[in-house]
Design an enzyme around this catalytic site. Structure first.
Site, PDB file in Angstrom:
ATOM      1  N   CYS A  27       1.424  -1.200  -0.440  1.00  0.00           N
ATOM      2  CA  CYS A  27       0.348  -0.567  -0.092  1.00  0.00           C
ATOM      3  C   CYS A  27       0.625   1.559   0.516  1.00  0.00           C
ATOM      4  CB  CYS A  27      -1.499  -0.298   1.394  1.00  0.00           C
ATOM      5  SG  CYS A  27      -1.964  -1.315   1.346  1.00  0.00           S
ATOM      6  N   ASP A 323       2.896   1.808  18.066  1.00  0.00           N
ATOM      7  CA  ASP A 323       2.735   1.096  17.138  1.00  0.00           C
ATOM      8  C   ASP A 323       3.199   2.288  16.038  1.00  0.00           C
ATOM      9  OD1 ASP A 323       2.213  -0.315  15.021  1.00  0.00           O
ATOM     10  OD2 ASP A 323      -0.267   0.410  14.299  1.00  0.00           O
TER      11      ASP A 323
END
Ligand code: SF4
Ligand code: SF4
Length: 483
Positions: A27, A323
């Site tokens: 992506c 994250d």
């Protein structure tokens, strides 16, 4: 370390990345793919001993009756089913009496087959599917390693989850290709994907002046206080040609959503949702907002006062603050060397979480919707507060202080827009009634507006309250001159 049990958080959220940053897709906007560079030469597979240690420590560290085992990537299904079967065995082995273990996995969905779906169903996994909207919007950036579109593969995976009765939700990133189409995206997720729980994540892809983008004139433009950061064409379209992504830089790529787009997207979805789907479809941002209006913990770090209890575990046991901060400066240690809970309770991590509040600019501290916003995520705070009133994002403080969230203008727009309905729904909750009653209010209001529109004269103020004349607003269509 000398932390006593009392210093340990009773619960926390940890995203484990058993295959590191590796993924079968490419992506264009994915910040995480470049994290492969942190582990040169690695096979990016969590070893069995680490898997067991991780599950054991996760369970031991929780003082609550519920534990969430959350898998993410990269693409975690690249590990194969046997890895996850073993994870269940370890969880069963270390489960405390009475403890409930929930399994979640975030996946691009393209590798799901009947075996995966049956496994997810058997163990009651909650599966998060990444999908960016209808075909063209999804395929704009979510392509495979060969640059080919992935929409059909994702929909096939989704169909298998439905066929096997797996519980799932959707995660949709907002970017240049879909952010102007809130209703279309929302209806697609609701009607075509059957998504009863929708999560939207804004793509804010930062660049600094040392990236290739510095060749672009716009990228070299000095940051003007109170203006959005310069937008520049992304200098990369694949992980192969991008540098290690870190939370640095005061430029954004042209794939990124703008603050206003983000606010208008949320408003567009809200206006559809509040009329027909309250209580039936859960949109994470609306749930979070309602909790903040009620004065309850919102459950989402981004819109909480502090953070630091949503960490990330790499395949080799390295634990990172978040994250979004899988980068060297935010590596807390390795759980094979230091117990996980001590890393989570470490002064470094506590400071990370507390800084979310402590570093808020005065503009946020004085903001009337701070109770709902809390300044957003620190990773997005790379703008300056307006220097003067009317400087673009509301009545600004006069100092041009750095550290304002890139999305501020959108947050303000959205939180102001939903203030009234949120007050209503919060009031319903306090009285033990259903927030869904708001749909009746909207239905009555819409019916009254239709009546008023039907009765309005061309030069009357438009009944919608826009301040324009009827003929220049809702009356424009009806009275447009014919050719
Ligand atoms: S840095 Fe942002 S995403 Fe990470 S824990 Fe804090 S608020 Fe959440
Ligand atoms: S809306 Fe803007 S000023 Fe208000 S708290 Fe959020 S980021 Fe800060």
């Amino acid at each position: 370390m000398t932390n006593s049990l009392n210093n340990y958080p009773p619960a926390f959220h940890l995203l484990a990345k058993p295959s590191g940053a590796t993924c079968n897709l490419d992506c264009a906007y994915c910040f995480f793919l470049s994290k492969e560079m942190l582990y040169p030469g690695s096979r990016f597979r969590m070893a069995d001993a680490m898997l067991e240690s991780y599950i054991r420590q996760l369970i031991e560290a929780h003082q609550t009756p519920q534990v969430n085992v959350a898998w993410q990537g990269g693409e975690p299904t690249l590990m194969g089913l046997d890895f996850f079967r073993r994870s269940i065995e370890y969880a069963e082995r270390y489960r405390k009496p009475g403890m409930q273990i929930e399994y979640t996995i975030q996946t691009n969905g393209t590798l799901i087959d009947d075996d995966w779906a049956a496994f997810f169903r058997q163990h009651n996994f909650l599966v998060g599917i990444s999908i960016d909207g209808p075909r063209a919007m999804h395929d704009a950036y979510r392509v495979d390693k060969g640059g080919q579109p992935t929409f059909d593969k994702v929909m096939r995976g989704l169909g298998l989850l439905q066929k096997h009765g797996v519980e799932y939700n959707t995660l949709t990133t907002l970017h240049h290709a879909n952010a102007d189409h809130p209703v279309e995206v929302y209806r697609f997720l609701r009607d075509d994907c059957g998504s009863g729980y929708q999560q939207y994540i804004p793509i804010i892809e930062r660049l600094d002046h040392s990236d290739d983008a510095s060749d672009h004139a716009s990228a070299n433009a000095p940051l003007s206080p109170s203006l959005p950061p310069p937008v520049t064409p992304a200098p990369w379209t694949s992980w192969r040609d991008r540098p290690l992504y870190t939370q640095a830089g005061d430029l954004v790529t042209d794939r990124s959503v703008t603050a206003e787009q983000y606010g208008r997207f949320l408003i567009g979805v809200f206006e559809e949702w509040v009329r027909r789907d309250v209580g039936a479809v859960y949109v994470q941002m609306f749930d979070v907002a309602l909790a903040n209006w009620v004065g309850e913990p919102s459950g989402l770090c981004v819109h909480s006062k502090t953070c630091g209890l949503a960490l990330a575990l790499e395949h080799n046991g390295d634990l990172y603050a978040c994250d979004h901060y899988v980068e060297p400066a935010y590596r807390l240690g390795n759980i094979a060397e230091t117990p996980m809970i001590e890393l989570i309770a470490s002064p470094q991590q506590q400071k990370f979480g507390q800084d979310k509040f402590d570093t808020l600019p005065r503009y946020c501290l004085e903001c009337d919707v701070r109770f709902a916003c809390h300044g957003g995520c620190p990773k997005d705070r790379f703008c300056e507060a307006p220097r003067s009133p009317g400087g673009g994002v509301g009545s600004g403080s006069p100092d041009g202080e750095p550290g304002l969230n890139y999305l501020c203008a959108g947050y303000k727009l959205f939180f102001h827009h939903i203030d009234q309905p949120m007050r209503f729904m919060a009031d319903m909750l306090r009285r033990g009634r259903a927030p869904a009653e708001i749909m009746q209010v909207y239905a009555a209001r819409d019916a009254a507006l239709q009546q008023a529109l039907a009765a309005a004269g061309r030069n009357d103020p438009c009944p919608c309250g826009s301040g324009k004349k009827f003929k220049q607003c809702h009356g424009r269509q009806a009275h447009a001159p014919t050719a």
